[in-house]
Design a protein around this motif. Structure first.
Motif, short mmCIF file in Angstrom:
data_model
loop_
_atom_site.label_atom_id
_atom_site.label_comp_id
_atom_site.label_asym_id
_atom_site.label_seq_id
_atom_site.Cartn_x
_atom_site.Cartn_y
_atom_site.Cartn_z
N ALA A 123 0.83 -1.21 0.00
CA ALA A 123 0.00 0.00 0.00
C ALA A 123 0.86 1.25 0.00
CB ALA A 123 -0.92 -0.01 1.22
N SER A 124 1.87 1.27 0.83
CA SER A 124 2.72 2.46 0.88
C SER A 124 3.51 2.63 -0.42
CB SER A 124 3.67 2.39 2.07
OG SER A 124 4.56 1.31 1.92
N GLU A 125 3.93 1.53 -1.01
CA GLU A 125 4.65 1.60 -2.29
C GLU A 125 3.75 2.15 -3.39
OE1 GLU A 125 7.99 1.33 -4.54
OE2 GLU A 125 7.87 0.80 -2.43
N ARG A 126 2.49 1.71 -3.42
CA ARG A 126 1.53 2.17 -4.43
C ARG A 126 1.27 3.67 -4.27
NH1 ARG A 126 -3.52 2.80 -3.62
NH2 ARG A 126 -3.60 1.34 -1.90
N ILE A 127 1.06 4.13 -3.03
CA ILE A 127 0.79 5.55 -2.78
C ILE A 127 2.00 6.40 -3.17
CG2 ILE A 127 0.40 7.25 -0.96
CD1 ILE A 127 -1.32 5.11 0.44
N ALA A 128 3.18 5.95 -2.80
CA ALA A 128 4.39 6.69 -3.14
C ALA A 128 4.59 6.74 -4.64
CB ALA A 128 5.60 6.05 -2.46
N HIS A 129 4.33 5.64 -5.32
CA HIS A 129 4.51 5.59 -6.77
C HIS A 129 3.53 6.55 -7.47
CE1 HIS A 129 5.61 3.93 -10.63
NE2 HIS A 129 4.33 3.71 -10.90
N GLU A 130 2.27 6.57 -7.03
CA GLU A 130 1.28 7.46 -7.63
C GLU A 130 1.67 8.93 -7.42
OE1 GLU A 130 -2.34 6.26 -5.80
OE2 GLU A 130 -2.54 4.46 -7.06
N ARG A 131 2.13 9.25 -6.24
CA ARG A 131 2.52 10.63 -5.96
C ARG A 131 3.73 11.04 -6.79
NH1 ARG A 131 1.91 13.19 -0.34
NH2 ARG A 131 1.96 15.33 -1.02
N LEU A 132 4.68 10.13 -6.92
CA LEU A 132 5.87 10.41 -7.73
C LEU A 132 5.49 10.62 -9.19
CD1 LEU A 132 8.92 10.68 -7.70
CD2 LEU A 132 9.08 8.23 -8.07
N LEU A 133 4.57 9.83 -9.70
CA LEU A 133 4.11 10.00 -11.09
C LEU A 133 3.45 11.36 -11.28
CD1 LEU A 133 2.72 6.46 -11.97
CD2 LEU A 133 4.81 7.54 -12.82
N ARG A 134 2.63 11.79 -10.30
CA ARG A 134 1.98 13.10 -10.42
C ARG A 134 3.00 14.23 -10.45
NH1 ARG A 134 -1.58 10.96 -6.58
NH2 ARG A 134 -0.64 12.22 -4.95
N HIS A 135 4.00 14.15 -9.58
CA HIS A 135 5.02 15.20 -9.54
C HIS A 135 5.89 15.18 -10.79
CE1 HIS A 135 4.41 17.02 -5.63
NE2 HIS A 135 4.17 15.81 -5.14
N ALA A 136 6.19 14.02 -11.30
CA ALA A 136 6.99 13.94 -12.53
C ALA A 136 6.22 14.52 -13.70
CB ALA A 136 7.38 12.49 -12.82
N ALA A 137 4.92 14.25 -13.77
CA ALA A 137 4.10 14.82 -14.85
C ALA A 137 4.05 16.34 -14.74
CB ALA A 137 2.70 14.23 -14.80
N ALA A 138 3.95 16.86 -13.52
CA ALA A 138 3.93 18.31 -13.33
C ALA A 138 5.27 18.92 -13.73
CB ALA A 138 3.61 18.64 -11.88
N ALA A 139 6.36 18.25 -13.41
CA ALA A 139 7.68 18.78 -13.79
C ALA A 139 7.86 18.75 -15.30
CB ALA A 139 8.78 17.95 -13.13
N ARG A 140 7.41 17.68 -15.96
CA ARG A 140 7.50 17.63 -17.43
C ARG A 140 6.66 18.73 -18.05
NH1 ARG A 140 7.50 12.01 -16.60
NH2 ARG A 140 5.27 11.91 -16.86
N GLN A 141 5.47 18.98 -17.51
CA GLN A 141 4.59 20.02 -18.04
C GLN A 141 5.25 21.40 -17.88
OE1 GLN A 141 1.79 19.75 -19.71
NE2 GLN A 141 1.48 21.93 -19.89
N THR A 142 5.84 21.65 -16.73
CA THR A 142 6.52 22.92 -16.50
C THR A 142 7.70 23.08 -17.46
OG1 THR A 142 5.91 22.83 -14.17
CG2 THR A 142 7.70 24.31 -14.77
N ASN A 143 8.45 22.02 -17.67
CA ASN A 143 9.59 22.05 -18.57
C ASN A 143 9.13 22.29 -20.01
OD1 ASN A 143 12.22 21.98 -19.37
ND2 ASN A 143 12.35 19.77 -19.43
N ALA A 144 8.04 21.65 -20.42
CA ALA A 144 7.51 21.83 -21.78
C ALA A 144 7.02 23.26 -21.99
CB ALA A 144 6.38 20.83 -22.04
N GLU A 145 6.39 23.84 -20.98
CA GLU A 145 5.92 25.22 -21.10
C GLU A 145 7.07 26.21 -21.20
OE1 GLU A 145 3.41 25.80 -17.74
OE2 GLU A 145 1.78 24.58 -18.57
N SER A 146 8.14 25.95 -20.48
CA SER A 146 9.25 26.89 -20.48
C SER A 146 10.07 26.81 -21.78
CB SER A 146 10.17 26.66 -19.29
OG SER A 146 10.79 25.39 -19.40
N VAL A 147 10.08 25.65 -22.43
CA VAL A 147 10.80 25.50 -23.70
C VAL A 147 10.04 26.20 -24.82
CG1 VAL A 147 11.54 23.84 -25.43
CG2 VAL A 147 11.98 23.41 -23.02
#
Length: 148
Positions: A123-147
């Protein structure tokens, strides 16, 4: 000058050259030993920090001098932001995993054996993985906007 005197002079020059070569070799060996002995871990770290600082200062200035500097500087900053965001997301994911593990442990009645531990870990691994995916997607979106 006679031929014998020329041969003697050449022999003398060769001997002097060989003596100088030996002296230079000994000096180089001594320099190498002194150089290696002087590089302590603290000096290596200081040299790395100073070099990193100088390169960090020089790169934006060099980009600005070449033209198109705004795009390059923004891409450098967005890369820095993305890496910082990813590091922050990883630490938050680790905290979320710890929190989820604590919640799962507190909410679940005491079950003997490793089934309880495995369920809490999953359960903790699943929650951590989902949160990490959300933050990675947000970072990619921010990087794409700045380029753009």
């Amino acid at each position: 000058m006679s031929f014998d005197k020329l041969i003697a002079k050449v022999t003398q020059a060769e001997d002097a050259l060989e003596a100088n070569e030996r002296r230079v070799g000994a000096d180089l060996r001594q320099l190498k030993q002194s150089w290696k002995a002087s590089w302590t871990p603290t000096r290596i770290m200081v040299a790395g920090v100073v070099t990193g600082f100088l390169v960090g200062r020089a790169e934006p200035l060099r980009s600005a001098a070449r033209g198109g500097s705004v795009v390059r500087i923004v891409s450098l900053l967005s890369g820095l932001f993305a890496s910082t965001a990813a590091t922050h997301a990883a630490s938050e994911a680790e905290q979320a995993a710890d929190t989820a593990s604590d919640v799962a442990t507190a909410a679940t009645p005491e079950v003997p054996g490793s089934a309880h531990d495995a369920a809490a870990a999953a359960a903790s691994e699943r929650i951590a993985h989902e949160r990490l995916l959300r933050h990675a997607a947000a970072a990619r979106q921010t990087n794409a906007e700045s380029v753009d």
